[in-house]
Design a protein around this motif. Structure first.
Motif, PDB file in Angstrom:
ATOM      1  N   GLU A  24      75.099  31.472 -13.708  1.00  0.00           N
ATOM      2  CA  GLU A  24      76.084  30.118 -14.560  1.00  0.00           C
ATOM      3  C   GLU A  24      77.628  30.185 -14.863  1.00  0.00           C
ATOM      4  OE1 GLU A  24      76.083  26.347 -16.921  1.00  0.00           O
ATOM      5  OE2 GLU A  24      74.405  27.344 -15.903  1.00  0.00           O
ATOM      6  N   VAL A  25      78.286  29.532 -14.501  1.00  0.00           N
ATOM      7  CA  VAL A  25      79.708  29.561 -14.500  1.00  0.00           C
ATOM      8  C   VAL A  25      80.289  28.672 -15.700  1.00  0.00           C
ATOM      9  CG1 VAL A  25      81.729  29.003 -13.455  1.00  0.00           C
ATOM     10  CG2 VAL A  25      79.487  30.276 -11.890  1.00  0.00           C
ATOM     11  N   LYS A  26      80.993  28.600 -16.118  1.00  0.00           N
ATOM     12  CA  LYS A  26      81.641  27.983 -17.310  1.00  0.00           C
ATOM     13  C   LYS A  26      82.975  28.893 -17.700  1.00  0.00           C
ATOM     14  CE  LYS A  26      77.637  26.547 -19.622  1.00  0.00           C
ATOM     15  NZ  LYS A  26      77.619  25.500 -19.254  1.00  0.00           N
ATOM     16  N   ALA A  27      83.858  27.205 -17.935  1.00  0.00           N
ATOM     17  CA  ALA A  27      84.961  27.800 -17.671  1.00  0.00           C
ATOM     18  C   ALA A  27      85.669  28.157 -19.590  1.00  0.00           C
ATOM     19  CB  ALA A  27      85.642  26.370 -18.225  1.00  0.00           C
ATOM     20  N   SER A  28      85.301  27.994 -20.072  1.00  0.00           N
ATOM     21  CA  SER A  28      85.648  28.673 -21.839  1.00  0.00           C
ATOM     22  C   SER A  28      87.106  29.258 -21.828  1.00  0.00           C
ATOM     23  CB  SER A  28      84.042  29.778 -22.137  1.00  0.00           C
ATOM     24  OG  SER A  28      83.187  29.740 -21.685  1.00  0.00           O
ATOM     25  N   ALA A  29      87.518  28.153 -21.429  1.00  0.00           N
ATOM     26  CA  ALA A  29      89.379  29.099 -20.998  1.00  0.00           C
ATOM     27  C   ALA A  29      89.873  29.251 -22.443  1.00  0.00           C
ATOM     28  CB  ALA A  29      89.956  26.935 -21.194  1.00  0.00           C
ATOM     29  N   HIS A  30      89.341  28.763 -23.210  1.00  0.00           N
ATOM     30  CA  HIS A  30      89.636  29.434 -25.531  1.00  0.00           C
ATOM     31  C   HIS A  30      88.778  29.766 -25.980  1.00  0.00           C
ATOM     32  CE1 HIS A  30      94.171  28.415 -24.137  1.00  0.00           C
ATOM     33  NE2 HIS A  30      93.905  26.556 -23.752  1.00  0.00           N
TER      34      HIS A  30
END
Length: 561
Positions: A24-30
């Motif tokens: 599972e890939v997530k951006a979760s930038a901040h």
């Protein structure tokens, strides 16, 4: 996890265009994001997996502004290892964190372990167990059903459903002859010591409870017609015209269907007969005569159905589900409601250790005779699965393939029915005489697996080594087999043939994208236990390259160039 491994995984995801069952890939930038907890729950409740943070889900490229320390702290807190008050999960899984460089940008990779038996379900605490428990299916996090949650919560503890009295059922609904036969089986045992009358005897044998009410186990085993009270506790046999279930819009949805009812001994016997009449038979030599034999041994069918009815889940959540038997042209699939119980796994199905959630039902069934023939419905000694394996191998058939989800277990028996005429023709072409059943099986085994040894033949047919050795030397003298090693034979003219089972493994492996043994098992529809020796053999032959030592959990496999 290192840079090269991450690059290979993302390369595969780009080709797929999506995540999958293991990643599972997530951006979760901040910020971590709420959906991450659903994915962690799903991995923990299924087979584990990788969570990759700091990577865009579109194109799978790094996030330029990824706040890795902030996101890492949120993750650790949520898993209960930082700020305990910030824990987001109940029954959080074990995990490992790695910082990995991707094209000059930091990425956070979290390896999530599957939770052990007894620690499922892992769920998002704020959503509750029913709304926050997930499982992984391809790239989706799907909520667990009520039956899946129930099975996880009761996987180590019998729920006692088989001891519960059945509403409206009375002693008059029991077959007096069956009750008498059960009592006769215990006449001289400690079970009836001190019993003064028939009513006390029925309570002592768990047919009824102390108030005289009929228990579920008593009704199912000794009742005239248990389906009067529990209409779906039966075996449903369906014959399909193709190798997949027909859609509702298909004109011909099935070729035959039988719903097997009555007490469990009759249910099993009728189920075996319903399956048998839809299988092919072929003649074999036995002594001076010939006899017909089913393409799948009747003993295997009986064990599969007996195991299904005795080990299934009988809790009210499951009482609307029958045992399903689906007959396809290439296989038979027996599906039983309820997951594996008592710590059993797919790898330990054939270990000979008996674990049964329905202890009272098993207690009665061990002394209930079959409706036809001798013996009982079950033995209760853990011998059923080993018997199925030995019988299938003895007839040169593939081993049974067991599969399990949280709330159901199935066993697949490969028919090879379409191959029977072709095998007959092939055998006649290589041996100009009638063969015994053991000789027949030995040659088909050699043809299917590419070779045959004395030890393999001895184990498959359950014969002694002298008999196996004499049989193979006889074929050697007839020019049917040739020797390729000490007591190791191949069909004459086969050269360096690769066993068909090994070819199936090579077909699913790639030269660039490694697969673990569970992925290979899913692709080849084989058990992990049966794959281990085959993969070991292919590695020794140089046909397959492992990515890690045998003891490593990260061991993957690649096809050699």
């Amino acid at each position: 996890m290192d840079d090269q491994q991450l690059a290979a995984i993302l390369s595969r995801l780009r080709r797929q265009g999506t995540d999958d069952g293991g990643v599972e890939v997530k951006a979760s930038a901040h910020d971590l994001g709420k959906s991450v907890w659903d994915s962690i729950s799903a991995f923990a409740n299924t087979d584990g997996g990788l969570l990759i943070l700091g990577v865009e889900e579109q194109g799978f490229i790094p996030v330029e502004t990824f706040a890795i320390e902030r996101v890492r702290d949120q993750l650790i807190d949520g898993l209960g290892d930082g700020n305990v008050g910030g824990a987001r999960l109940t029954n959080p899984p074990a995990y490992r964190l790695s910082r990995v460089d991707l094209d000059g940008s930091p990425v956070l990779v979290i390896e999530i372990d599957e939770n052990p038996v007894g620690d499922k379900p892992c769920f998002v605490t704020a959503k509750g167990v029913s709304g926050g428990s997930f499982r992984r299916v391809d790239d989706k996090d799907l909520r667990l059903s009520p039956t899946e949650i129930f099975e996880f919560q009761h996987i180590l503890v019998p729920n006692g459903t088989d001891r519960v009295p059945v509403d409206e059922a009375a002693v008059s609904d029991l077959d007096p002859d069956r009750v008498a036969a059960l009592m006769a089986a215990h006449r001289d045992t400690k079970a009836l010591r001190g019993v003064a009358n028939r009513e006390q005897a029925m309570t002592r044998l768990n047919i009824t409870d102390p108030a005289g009410r009929v228990r579920l186990a008593g009704l199912l085993t000794l009742g005239h017609y248990p389906q009067q009270f529990l209409p779906r506790l039966l075996i449903d046999v369906t014959v399909h015209p193709t190798n997949e279930k027909s859609s509702p819009n298909t004109q011909l949805r099935f070729l035959d269907r039988v719903q097997c009812e009555g007490p469990l001994a009759e249910v099993v016997a009728d189920g075996v007969n319903a399956v048998a009449r839809n299988l092919r038979t072929y003649g074999i030599v036995e002594g001076t005569g010939r006899r017909d034999e089913l393409e799948i041994p009747r003993e295997v069918l009986r064990e599969a159905l007996s195991n299904a009815v005795v080990h299934r889940e009988y809790h009210p959540l499951f009482q609307g589900q029958p045992v399903m038997v689906d007959i396809f042209p290439d296989r038979i699939v027996v599906t039983s409601p309820g997951g594996l119980w008592g710590g059993k796994t797919l790898d330990t199905m054939g270990d000979g250790v008996s674990r049964c959630r329905n202890q009272t039902l098993l207690q009665i069934l061990r002394d209930v005779p079959l409706s036809v023939g001798s013996g009982a419905v079950v033995e209760g000694q853990g011998s059923g699965v080993p018997l199925m394996i030995h019988q299938m191998e003895a007839h040169a058939l593939d081993r049974p393939v067991f599969r399990a989800t949280p709330d159901q277990v199935s066993v697949e028996l490969r028919r090879h029915g379409a191959e029977v005429p072709e095998h007959r023709a092939w055998l006649r072409s290589v041996v100009d005489r009638d063969l015994t059943s053991h000789e027949d099986s030995a040659l088909v085994f050699a043809r299917r697996h590419g070779h045959i040894t004395v030890q393999l033949l001895q184990e498959a047919l359950q014969i002694d080594s002298d008999e196996a050795r004499a049989m193979l030397r006889g074929f050697l003298g007839e020019g049917v087999l040739r020797l390729q090693g000490p007591e190791d034979y191949v069909l004459a003219g086969d050269g360096d043939a690769i066993p068909r089972g090994d070819l199936d493994i090579l077909d699913v492996l790639s030269e660039s994208e490694p697969l673990d043994i569970h992925a290979v098992a899913a692709a080849t529809r084989r058990s992990v236990g049966s794959l281990r020796p085959a993969l070991r053999r292919l590695v020794e032959q140089g046909r397959v390259r492992p990515t890690a030592p045998p003891s490593s959990k990260n061991r993957r496999y690649l096809r050699s160039d």
